[in-house]
Scaffold this motif. Structure first.
Motif, PDB file in Angstrom:
ATOM      1  N   SER A  25       0.802  -1.219   0.000  1.00 14.90           N
ATOM      2  CA  SER A  25       0.000   0.000   0.000  1.00 14.90           C
ATOM      3  C   SER A  25       0.840   1.276   0.000  1.00 14.90           C
ATOM      4  CB  SER A  25      -0.953   0.011   1.194  1.00 14.90           C
ATOM      5  OG  SER A  25      -0.219   0.102   2.400  1.00 14.90           O
ATOM      6  N   HIS A  26       2.155   1.158   0.175  1.00 13.91           N
ATOM      7  CA  HIS A  26       3.055   2.307   0.159  1.00 13.91           C
ATOM      8  C   HIS A  26       4.276   1.998  -0.695  1.00 13.91           C
ATOM      9  CE1 HIS A  26       0.831   3.766   3.638  1.00 13.91           C
ATOM     10  NE2 HIS A  26       1.434   4.931   3.453  1.00 13.91           N
ATOM     11  N   VAL A  27       4.845   3.040  -1.300  1.00  9.22           N
ATOM     12  CA  VAL A  27       6.139   2.914  -1.957  1.00  9.22           C
ATOM     13  C   VAL A  27       7.066   3.924  -1.284  1.00  9.22           C
ATOM     14  CG1 VAL A  27       5.641   4.537  -3.844  1.00  9.22           C
ATOM     15  CG2 VAL A  27       7.389   2.783  -4.136  1.00  9.22           C
ATOM     16  N   VAL A  28       8.276   3.477  -0.986  1.00  4.58           N
ATOM     17  CA  VAL A  28       9.242   4.304  -0.269  1.00  4.58           C
ATOM     18  C   VAL A  28      10.531   4.405  -1.081  1.00  4.58           C
ATOM     19  CG1 VAL A  28      10.587   4.545   1.859  1.00  4.58           C
ATOM     20  CG2 VAL A  28       8.284   3.552   1.939  1.00  4.58           C
ATOM     21  N   PHE A  29      10.918   5.641  -1.399  1.00 11.82           N
ATOM     22  CA  PHE A  29      12.229   5.948  -1.960  1.00 11.82           C
ATOM     23  C   PHE A  29      12.963   6.680  -0.843  1.00 11.82           C
ATOM     24  CE2 PHE A  29       9.842   5.505  -5.857  1.00 11.82           C
ATOM     25  CZ  PHE A  29      10.754   5.153  -6.846  1.00 11.82           C
ATOM     26  N   GLU A  30      13.671   5.953  -0.014  1.00  8.90           N
ATOM     27  CA  GLU A  30      14.288   6.550   1.170  1.00  8.90           C
ATOM     28  C   GLU A  30      15.255   7.676   0.798  1.00  8.90           C
ATOM     29  OE1 GLU A  30      17.016   5.133   4.910  1.00  8.90           O
ATOM     30  OE2 GLU A  30      15.452   3.779   4.205  1.00  8.90           O
ATOM     31  N   GLN A  31      16.070   7.468  -0.245  1.00  9.68           N
ATOM     32  CA  GLN A  31      17.063   8.474  -0.630  1.00  9.68           C
ATOM     33  C   GLN A  31      16.418   9.774  -1.125  1.00  9.68           C
ATOM     34  OE1 GLN A  31      17.796   5.097  -2.673  1.00  9.68           O
ATOM     35  NE2 GLN A  31      20.000   5.374  -2.861  1.00  9.68           N
ATOM     36  N   LEU A  32      15.185   9.690  -1.612  1.00 13.61           N
ATOM     37  CA  LEU A  32      14.486  10.866  -2.119  1.00 13.61           C
ATOM     38  C   LEU A  32      13.512  11.453  -1.105  1.00 13.61           C
ATOM     39  CD1 LEU A  32      13.627   9.641  -5.738  1.00 13.61           C
ATOM     40  CD2 LEU A  32      15.570  11.022  -4.990  1.00 13.61           C
ATOM     41  N   GLY A  33      13.375  10.811   0.041  1.00 10.02           N
ATOM     42  CA  GLY A  33      12.437  11.291   1.057  1.00 10.02           C
ATOM     43  C   GLY A  33      10.990  11.087   0.648  1.00 10.02           C
ATOM     44  N   ASP A  37       1.446   6.883  -0.200  1.00 13.83           N
ATOM     45  CA  ASP A  37       0.323   5.973   0.019  1.00 13.83           C
ATOM     46  C   ASP A  37      -0.293   5.676  -1.344  1.00 13.83           C
ATOM     47  OD1 ASP A  37      -2.051   4.690   0.613  1.00 13.83           O
ATOM     48  OD2 ASP A  37      -2.652   6.119   2.158  1.00 13.83           O
ATOM     49  N   LEU A  38      -0.251   4.420  -1.763  1.00 17.75           N
ATOM     50  CA  LEU A  38      -0.747   4.041  -3.089  1.00 17.75           C
ATOM     51  C   LEU A  38      -2.245   3.760  -3.110  1.00 17.75           C
ATOM     52  CD1 LEU A  38       2.154   1.675  -4.198  1.00 17.75           C
ATOM     53  CD2 LEU A  38       1.897   4.126  -4.629  1.00 17.75           C
ATOM     54  N   THR A  39      -2.904   3.849  -1.953  1.00 11.23           N
ATOM     55  CA  THR A  39      -4.328   3.525  -1.903  1.00 11.23           C
ATOM     56  C   THR A  39      -5.215   4.733  -2.179  1.00 11.23           C
ATOM     57  OG1 THR A  39      -4.495   3.926   0.485  1.00 11.23           O
ATOM     58  CG2 THR A  39      -3.904   1.685  -0.216  1.00 11.23           C
ATOM     59  N   LYS A  40      -4.652   5.927  -2.228  1.00 13.13           N
ATOM     60  CA  LYS A  40      -5.450   7.141  -2.404  1.00 13.13           C
ATOM     61  C   LYS A  40      -5.974   7.321  -3.818  1.00 13.13           C
ATOM     62  CE  LYS A  40      -3.365   9.685   1.362  1.00 13.13           C
ATOM     63  NZ  LYS A  40      -2.669  10.885   1.778  1.00 13.13           N
ATOM     64  N   GLN A  41      -5.273   6.765  -4.793  1.00 15.68           N
ATOM     65  CA  GLN A  41      -5.708   6.857  -6.190  1.00 15.68           C
ATOM     66  C   GLN A  41      -5.208   5.640  -6.940  1.00 15.68           C
ATOM     67  OE1 GLN A  41      -4.149  10.686  -6.782  1.00 15.68           O
ATOM     68  NE2 GLN A  41      -2.062  10.064  -7.096  1.00 15.68           N
ATOM     69  N   LYS A  42      -5.794   5.360  -8.098  1.00 21.58           N
ATOM     70  CA  LYS A  42      -5.420   4.161  -8.848  1.00 21.58           C
ATOM     71  C   LYS A  42      -3.959   4.199  -9.282  1.00 21.58           C
ATOM     72  CE  LYS A  42      -6.714   1.329 -12.831  1.00 21.58           C
ATOM     73  NZ  LYS A  42      -6.124   0.158 -12.282  1.00 21.58           N
ATOM     74  N   ILE A  43      -3.490   5.348  -9.765  1.00 22.68           N
ATOM     75  CA  ILE A  43      -2.101   5.483 -10.198  1.00 22.68           C
ATOM     76  C   ILE A  43      -1.456   6.636  -9.429  1.00 22.68           C
ATOM     77  CG2 ILE A  43      -0.568   6.039 -12.123  1.00 22.68           C
ATOM     78  CD1 ILE A  43      -2.585   4.649 -13.959  1.00 22.68           C
ATOM     79  N   THR A  44      -0.302   6.352  -8.834  1.00 27.99           N
ATOM     80  CA  THR A  44       0.453   7.349  -8.092  1.00 27.99           C
ATOM     81  C   THR A  44       1.750   7.621  -8.842  1.00 27.99           C
ATOM     82  OG1 THR A  44      -0.456   6.541  -6.002  1.00 27.99           O
ATOM     83  CG2 THR A  44       1.551   7.879  -5.870  1.00 27.99           C
ATOM     84  N   THR A  45       2.048   8.897  -9.089  1.00 26.86           N
ATOM     85  CA  THR A  45       3.232   9.296  -9.835  1.00 26.86           C
ATOM     86  C   THR A  45       4.298   9.829  -8.889  1.00 26.86           C
ATOM     87  OG1 THR A  45       1.882   9.852 -11.748  1.00 26.86           O
ATOM     88  CG2 THR A  45       4.076  10.816 -11.664  1.00 26.86           C
ATOM     89  N   VAL A  46       5.535   9.344  -9.092  1.00 25.99           N
ATOM     90  CA  VAL A  46       6.677   9.811  -8.308  1.00 25.99           C
ATOM     91  C   VAL A  46       7.676  10.436  -9.278  1.00 25.99           C
ATOM     92  CG1 VAL A  46       8.599   9.131  -6.802  1.00 25.99           C
ATOM     93  CG2 VAL A  46       6.370   8.018  -6.548  1.00 25.99           C
ATOM     94  N   ASN A  47       8.048  11.694  -9.032  1.00 28.91           N
ATOM     95  CA  ASN A  47       9.053  12.377  -9.842  1.00 28.91           C
ATOM     96  C   ASN A  47      10.438  11.901  -9.429  1.00 28.91           C
ATOM     97  OD1 ASN A  47       7.290  14.115 -11.359  1.00 28.91           O
ATOM     98  ND2 ASN A  47       6.964  15.225  -9.457  1.00 28.91           N
ATOM     99  N   ILE A  48      11.267  11.599 -10.430  1.00 31.46           N
ATOM    100  CA  ILE A  48      12.616  11.105 -10.180  1.00 31.46           C
ATOM    101  C   ILE A  48      13.620  12.135 -10.708  1.00 31.46           C
ATOM    102  CG2 ILE A  48      14.254   9.230 -10.591  1.00 31.46           C
ATOM    103  CD1 ILE A  48      11.732   8.336  -9.062  1.00 31.46           C
ATOM    104  N   PRO A  49      14.542  12.605  -9.856  1.00 31.84           N
ATOM    105  CA  PRO A  49      15.541  13.549 -10.341  1.00 31.84           C
ATOM    106  C   PRO A  49      16.508  12.857 -11.308  1.00 31.84           C
ATOM    107  CG  PRO A  49      15.979  12.971  -8.049  1.00 31.84           C
ATOM    108  CD  PRO A  49      14.695  12.316  -8.431  1.00 31.84           C
ATOM    109  N   THR A  50      16.817  13.525 -12.410  1.00 32.76           N
ATOM    110  CA  THR A  50      17.729  12.925 -13.400  1.00 32.76           C
ATOM    111  C   THR A  50      18.900  13.864 -13.706  1.00 32.76           C
ATOM    112  OG1 THR A  50      16.395  13.812 -15.213  1.00 32.76           O
ATOM    113  CG2 THR A  50      15.899  11.553 -14.491  1.00 32.76           C
ATOM    114  N   ASN A  51      19.141  14.825 -12.826  1.00 30.29           N
ATOM    115  CA  ASN A  51      20.205  15.782 -13.078  1.00 30.29           C
ATOM    116  C   ASN A  51      21.605  15.192 -12.899  1.00 30.29           C
ATOM    117  OD1 ASN A  51      19.542  15.596 -10.356  1.00 30.29           O
ATOM    118  ND2 ASN A  51      20.368  17.611  -9.876  1.00 30.29           N
ATOM    119  N   LYS A  52      21.716  14.059 -12.231  1.00 27.77           N
ATOM    120  CA  LYS A  52      23.003  13.375 -12.114  1.00 27.77           C
ATOM    121  C   LYS A  52      22.767  11.869 -12.135  1.00 27.77           C
ATOM    122  CE  LYS A  52      23.104  13.573  -7.080  1.00 27.77           C
ATOM    123  NZ  LYS A  52      23.864  13.913  -5.890  1.00 27.77           N
ATOM    124  N   ALA A  53      23.771  11.149 -12.615  1.00 32.02           N
ATOM    125  CA  ALA A  53      23.665   9.688 -12.686  1.00 32.02           C
ATOM    126  C   ALA A  53      23.650   9.102 -11.282  1.00 32.02           C
ATOM    127  CB  ALA A  53      24.831   9.116 -13.483  1.00 32.02           C
ATOM    128  N   GLY A  54      22.885   8.068 -11.085  1.00 34.43           N
ATOM    129  CA  GLY A  54      22.824   7.421  -9.783  1.00 34.43           C
ATOM    130  C   GLY A  54      21.733   6.377  -9.739  1.00 34.43           C
TER     131      GLY A  54
END
Length: 69
Positions: A25-33, A37-54
Motif C-alpha cells: 500500500s506504500h512505496v518508499v524511496f528513502e534516498q528521495l524522502g 500511500d498508493l491507496t489514495k488513487q489508482k495510479i500514483t506518480t513519483v518524480n525522479i531527479p535525473t540531473n546526475k547519474a545514480g
C-alpha cells in the motif's frame, strides 16, 4: 524491478495499485524522502531527479518488495 532513465531527461515513475495487500500500500524511496500511500488513487506518480547519474532504491512500506531506478 529496475527502471532505467536517461540523465537530464525529466522522469516520473507511475505506480498502478493492483494489489490491496497492506505491504504494497506504500512505496518508499528513502534516498528521495518519498513515502507515498498508493491507496489514495489508482495510479500514483513519483518524480525522479535525473540531473546526475545514480541509483535510487525503492521498496514497499514493509521493505519486502524492492526495485531501483
Amino acid at each position: 524491478s529496475t527502471v532505467i532513465l536517461k540523465k537530464g531527461v525529466p522522469a516520473q515513475v507511475n505506480f498502478d495499485m493492483r494489489d490491496s495487500t497492506a505491504c504494497l500500500s506504500h512505496v518508499v524511496f528513502e534516498q528521495l524522502g518519498v513515502n507515498e500511500d498508493l491507496t489514495k488513487q489508482k495510479i500514483t506518480t513519483v518524480n525522479i531527479p535525473t540531473n546526475k547519474a545514480g541509483t535510487y532504491n525503492f521498496a514497499c512500506g514493509m521493505d519486502m518488495f524492492h526495485g531501483k531506478v
